[in-house]
Design an enzyme around this catalytic site. Structure first.
Site, PDB file in Angstrom:
ATOM      1  N   SER A   1     -47.026  19.284  44.737  1.00 21.36           N
ATOM      2  CA  SER A   1     -46.221  18.968  43.544  1.00 21.36           C
ATOM      3  C   SER A   1     -45.658  20.179  42.814  1.00 21.36           C
ATOM      4  O   SER A   1     -44.846  20.010  41.899  1.00 21.36           O
ATOM      5  CB  SER A   1     -47.047  18.140  42.562  1.00 21.36           C
ATOM      6  OG  SER A   1     -47.156  16.832  43.034  1.00 21.36           O
TER       7      SER A   1
ATOM      8  N   TYR B   1     -38.716  14.086  50.216  1.00 19.78           N
ATOM      9  CA  TYR B   1     -39.765  14.396  49.235  1.00 19.78           C
ATOM     10  C   TYR B   1     -41.024  14.926  49.931  1.00 19.78           C
ATOM     11  O   TYR B   1     -41.623  15.917  49.499  1.00 19.78           O
ATOM     12  CB  TYR B   1     -40.062  13.135  48.413  1.00 19.78           C
ATOM     13  CG  TYR B   1     -41.302  13.246  47.562  1.00 19.78           C
ATOM     14  CD1 TYR B   1     -41.287  13.970  46.373  1.00 19.78           C
ATOM     15  CD2 TYR B   1     -42.495  12.647  47.957  1.00 19.78           C
ATOM     16  CE1 TYR B   1     -42.447  14.092  45.603  1.00 19.78           C
ATOM     17  CE2 TYR B   1     -43.642  12.762  47.199  1.00 19.78           C
ATOM     18  CZ  TYR B   1     -43.617  13.493  46.027  1.00 19.78           C
ATOM     19  OH  TYR B   1     -44.754  13.616  45.276  1.00 19.78           O
TER      20      TYR B   1
HETATM   21  N1  GLN Z   1     -47.230  14.951  48.026  1.00 20.88           N
HETATM   22  C1  GLN Z   1     -48.176  14.519  47.038  1.00 20.88           C
HETATM   23  C2  GLN Z   1     -47.995  13.041  46.762  1.00 20.88           C
HETATM   24  O1  GLN Z   1     -46.896  12.590  46.822  1.00 20.88           O
HETATM   25  C3  GLN Z   1     -47.969  15.340  45.810  1.00 20.88           C
HETATM   26  C4  GLN Z   1     -48.930  14.985  44.689  1.00 20.88           C
HETATM   27  C5  GLN Z   1     -49.420  16.159  43.902  1.00 20.88           C
HETATM   28  O2  GLN Z   1     -49.411  17.302  44.337  1.00 20.88           O
HETATM   29  N2  GLN Z   1     -49.931  15.868  42.736  1.00 20.88           N
HETATM   30  O3  GLN Z   1     -48.916  12.317  46.526  1.00 20.88           O
END
Ligand code: GLN
Length: 296
Positions: A60, A181
């Site tokens: 994230s 994403y």
């Molecule tokens: N790729 C992770 C997700 O979509 C990212 C979440 C995170 O780092 N908080 O769940």
């Protein structure tokens, strides 16, 4: 105290703890006790400790850079995503229904999916190019194993995207957007490279080559949203303990910005219940306490 002494002291004193994220199986194999720290200053120095050069999954943390890239074009993205703290877990669905498919902010999953959709096809490659340029490391890549593992376990993110699509807040097909994403989250970088790539936010929007990505207000706004929303339902606690704009990822990394001074990246994969690195928050808490550098 010299910055090098300071980062060495922090690395020696923190006690990594917590549990690695296991809802993405490829992340579950990381050592929860690993620890790395890098502080990149505006004059080009990088102070390093622990496993500062070991690449990890940025997850994230990518959301900061995609927001900055979207805002570099114009402010339109704010018609599709809010900028209020959610007070909810990063992957929560609950507010989306009462708020008609407009996510609270760009740093929870739903909001980041909208920003990626806004950037459109090729968003993850654009992001990769930006991160390579800002860090000066052309070898940064997207980890294919993490992409596969995350795609195989992305029912929740697909649900968020479909739900937003039902309210007309998705321009591209859900599968295309979720793939972009997931690719952006699967970029692997070291603390040192991430600290350097975050410097434009400490430089009030100016990139490493001296050109501007964001104007002064734009950089202030990204930093403000990081402070209020960057650590999800622990953003109040993070502001209280650290006092800096910060953004975490479930790979265990956290970036933080001291405007006008430096950018910091800390990594330790053991997470607390909210998905933030235990030793990462502790290290940043110690950093701002020992230096007195915060935005307050
Ligand atoms: N790729 C992770 C997700 O979509 C990212 C979440 C995170 O780092 N908080 O769940």
């Amino acid at each position: 105290m010299e910055l090098q002494q300071l980062v060495d002291r922090i690395a020696a004193e923190v006690k990594p703890g917590g549990a690695v994220a296991d809802y993405i199986p490829a992340l579950a194999r990381t050592d929860p006790h690993a620890f790395g720290l890098a502080v990149a200053t505006l004059d080009g120095e990088v102070f390093r400790a622990g496993q500062h050069d070991r690449p990890f999954s940025i997850q994230s943390i990518s959301k900061v850079f995609t927001l900055a890239l979207a805002l570099a074009e114009n402010d339109d993205v704010w018609t599709r995503v809010g900028r209020e703290p959610s007070g909810s877990p990063f992957n929560s669905l609950v507010q989306l229904e009462t708020e008609q498919g407009v996510p609270r902010n760009p740093f929870i999953n739903a909001g980041a999916v909208v920003v990626t959709d806004h950037l459109g096809l090729g968003a993850s490659d654009r992001l990769l190019g930006f991160l390579r340029q800002e860090s000066g490391n052309p070898a940064i890549t997207i980890d294919p194993e993490v992409v596969k593992s995350e795609l195989d376990h992305s029912d929740r993110n697909r649900a968020l995207a479909h739900f937003m699509a039902s309210y007309g807040n998705m321009r591209n097909p859900v599968d295309v957007v979720v793939h972009e994403y997931v690719r952006q989250c699967s970029i692997a970088m070291s603390c040192a490279d991430l600290a350097k790539a975050t410097l434009f936010l400490a430089r009030h929007g100016v990139r490493n080559d001296g050109t501007r990505l964001l104007d002064v207000s734009g950089a202030k706004r990204v930093n403000a949203v990081m402070l209020t929303c960057g650590t999800y339902d622990a953003a109040g606690q993070f502001a209280y303990r650290v006092g800096l704009p910060g953004k975490s990822g479930v790979g265990g990394g956290i970036i933080a910005v001291v405007p006008g001074r430096c950018a910091i990246c800390v990594w330790s994969p053991g997470l607390d219940a909210r998905g933030n690195s235990v030793a990462g928050v502790d290290a940043l808490d110690r950093f701002t306490t020992l230096t007195g550098w915060s935005v307050f």
